[in-house]
Motif scaffolding. Sequence first.
Motif, PDB file in Angstrom:
ATOM      1  N   ARG A 131       0.544  97.220  76.368  1.00  0.00           N
ATOM      2  CA  ARG A 131      -0.093  97.157  76.358  1.00  0.00           C
ATOM      3  C   ARG A 131      -0.323  98.364  78.006  1.00  0.00           C
ATOM      4  O   ARG A 131       0.046  97.385  78.413  1.00  0.00           O
ATOM      5  N   LEU A 132      -1.164  99.044  78.330  1.00  0.00           N
ATOM      6  CA  LEU A 132      -1.616  98.784  79.860  1.00  0.00           C
ATOM      7  C   LEU A 132      -2.903  99.360  80.121  1.00  0.00           C
ATOM      8  O   LEU A 132      -2.879 100.541  79.817  1.00  0.00           O
ATOM      9  N   PHE A 133      -3.006  99.177  81.336  1.00  0.00           N
ATOM     10  CA  PHE A 133      -5.059  99.052  81.684  1.00  0.00           C
ATOM     11  C   PHE A 133      -4.730  99.593  83.498  1.00  0.00           C
ATOM     12  O   PHE A 133      -5.355  98.288  83.872  1.00  0.00           O
ATOM     13  N   PRO A 134      -4.209 100.387  83.748  1.00  0.00           N
ATOM     14  CA  PRO A 134      -3.620 100.723  85.671  1.00  0.00           C
ATOM     15  C   PRO A 134      -5.250 100.952  86.399  1.00  0.00           C
ATOM     16  O   PRO A 134      -5.280 100.565  86.959  1.00  0.00           O
ATOM     17  N   ASP A 135      -6.508 101.135  84.915  1.00  0.00           N
ATOM     18  CA  ASP A 135      -7.898 101.141  85.982  1.00  0.00           C
ATOM     19  C   ASP A 135      -8.188  99.718  85.960  1.00  0.00           C
ATOM     20  O   ASP A 135      -9.105  99.539  87.079  1.00  0.00           O
ATOM     21  N   ARG A 136      -8.107  99.114  85.309  1.00  0.00           N
ATOM     22  CA  ARG A 136      -8.423  97.585  85.383  1.00  0.00           C
ATOM     23  C   ARG A 136      -7.060  96.635  85.975  1.00  0.00           C
ATOM     24  O   ARG A 136      -7.457  95.729  86.548  1.00  0.00           O
ATOM     25  N   GLY A 137      -5.815  97.276  86.627  1.00  0.00           N
ATOM     26  CA  GLY A 137      -4.738  96.621  86.792  1.00  0.00           C
ATOM     27  C   GLY A 137      -4.065  95.601  86.124  1.00  0.00           C
ATOM     28  O   GLY A 137      -3.598  94.391  86.643  1.00  0.00           O
ATOM     29  N   PHE A 151       0.704  88.257  79.147  1.00  0.00           N
ATOM     30  CA  PHE A 151      -0.618  89.070  79.722  1.00  0.00           C
ATOM     31  C   PHE A 151       0.500  89.462  81.881  1.00  0.00           C
ATOM     32  O   PHE A 151       0.994  88.498  81.550  1.00  0.00           O
ATOM     33  N   PHE A 152      -0.600  90.246  81.680  1.00  0.00           N
ATOM     34  CA  PHE A 152       0.528  90.434  83.269  1.00  0.00           C
ATOM     35  C   PHE A 152      -0.788  91.568  84.640  1.00  0.00           C
ATOM     36  O   PHE A 152      -1.857  92.156  84.036  1.00  0.00           O
ATOM     37  N   HIS A 153      -0.687  90.727  85.175  1.00  0.00           N
ATOM     38  CA  HIS A 153      -1.293  91.097  86.475  1.00  0.00           C
ATOM     39  C   HIS A 153      -0.298  92.722  87.195  1.00  0.00           C
ATOM     40  O   HIS A 153       0.377  92.188  87.305  1.00  0.00           O
ATOM     41  N   VAL A 154      -1.137  93.614  87.466  1.00  0.00           N
ATOM     42  CA  VAL A 154      -0.191  94.500  88.015  1.00  0.00           C
ATOM     43  C   VAL A 154       0.602  94.045  89.151  1.00  0.00           C
ATOM     44  O   VAL A 154       1.733  94.436  89.764  1.00  0.00           O
ATOM     45  N   SER A 155      -0.258  93.459  89.938  1.00  0.00           N
ATOM     46  CA  SER A 155       0.372  92.752  91.062  1.00  0.00           C
ATOM     47  C   SER A 155       1.039  92.015  91.405  1.00  0.00           C
ATOM     48  O   SER A 155       2.537  91.437  91.925  1.00  0.00           O
ATOM     49  N   VAL A 156       1.455  91.381  89.816  1.00  0.00           N
ATOM     50  CA  VAL A 156       3.276  90.874  89.968  1.00  0.00           C
ATOM     51  C   VAL A 156       4.394  91.857  90.041  1.00  0.00           C
ATOM     52  O   VAL A 156       5.373  91.004  89.774  1.00  0.00           O
ATOM     53  N   PHE A 157       4.458  93.537  90.135  1.00  0.00           N
ATOM     54  CA  PHE A 157       5.461  94.452  90.266  1.00  0.00           C
ATOM     55  C   PHE A 157       5.495  95.051  91.169  1.00  0.00           C
ATOM     56  O   PHE A 157       4.266  94.888  92.458  1.00  0.00           O
ATOM     57  N   PRO A 158       6.747  94.613  92.153  1.00  0.00           N
ATOM     58  CA  PRO A 158       6.952  95.541  93.637  1.00  0.00           C
ATOM     59  C   PRO A 158       5.167  96.386  93.512  1.00  0.00           C
ATOM     60  O   PRO A 158       5.625  97.132  92.853  1.00  0.00           O
ATOM     61  N   GLN A 159       4.822  96.357  94.739  1.00  0.00           N
ATOM     62  CA  GLN A 159       4.349  97.292  95.802  1.00  0.00           C
ATOM     63  C   GLN A 159       5.071  98.695  94.678  1.00  0.00           C
ATOM     64  O   GLN A 159       4.081  99.995  94.460  1.00  0.00           O
ATOM     65  N   ASP A 160       6.467  99.184  95.272  1.00  0.00           N
ATOM     66  CA  ASP A 160       6.170 100.928  94.907  1.00  0.00           C
ATOM     67  C   ASP A 160       7.088 101.813  94.020  1.00  0.00           C
ATOM     68  O   ASP A 160       7.053 102.189  93.212  1.00  0.00           O
ATOM     69  N   ALA A 161       6.325 100.020  92.554  1.00  0.00           N
ATOM     70  CA  ALA A 161       7.039 100.650  91.436  1.00  0.00           C
ATOM     71  C   ALA A 161       5.664 100.168  90.451  1.00  0.00           C
ATOM     72  O   ALA A 161       5.371 101.015  89.943  1.00  0.00           O
ATOM     73  N   SER A 163       3.436 102.547  90.134  1.00  0.00           N
ATOM     74  CA  SER A 163       2.026 103.603  90.335  1.00  0.00           C
ATOM     75  C   SER A 163       3.001 104.653  89.333  1.00  0.00           C
ATOM     76  O   SER A 163       2.648 105.735  88.421  1.00  0.00           O
ATOM     77  N   SER A 164       4.416 103.588  88.998  1.00  0.00           N
ATOM     78  CA  SER A 164       5.010 104.286  87.413  1.00  0.00           C
ATOM     79  C   SER A 164       5.282 103.053  86.354  1.00  0.00           C
ATOM     80  O   SER A 164       6.514 103.443  85.773  1.00  0.00           O
TER      81      SER A 164
END
Length: 194
Positions: A131-137, A151-161, A163-164
């Motif tokens: 499950r991914l909620f990109p608008d909520r991060g 659970f994960f925050h999108v911020s655990v991914f490298p910044q360049d990854a 958006s994909s």
Amino acid sequence: SSHCQLRQFDCQNTLISALENFRHSPGGQEGELTAILGNEFKEGMVISGVVATVDFYDSSKGFGFAEVEDIDSRIFIHAEKVHEFWSGSLKDGDRILCDLARGPKGLHIEKIHDIQSDIGRIESANCQIIRLFPDRGYGFAKLEGSDRVAFFHVSVFPQDARSSIYEGQLVKAEIGPDRNGQGYQIKQIVSIAE
């Protein structure tokens, strides 16, 4: 009925006027806040030697937020304070022994004394984003060979990854208990499957 509406309107006007006076009173705001709400709302040092738990930290943007038990507001963490203590980065769920201060924008970590990662409870696992909620991060990933979900925050991914990221994507991650100890949370992305 119209008399009640008029009284309600007067009460609203009185409240709005009081709030405007409070907002515009020169130098009085901090003193009044402190008098009403206590020293936690006074600018400067608030609490020394408190344990804060990292909610999320974005090393590429250089900031994050933590939570402290019995304090309702989120605590801002700036990379400068992290780098004053050590050269590494924070991970979601790390516990920080620190001093808190209040600035014009709210509570922040003023000084870090120690950072504790629960290393004994962190495991490396292959996961699939379910499950991914990109608008909520944030999102959720299922650990391979298990029914556990993290659970994960999108911020655990490298910044360049970031958006994909997509549902169904495979990643290798460090997983640990979430801050409530009730579930699991991705602390760091180790690698992303091509």
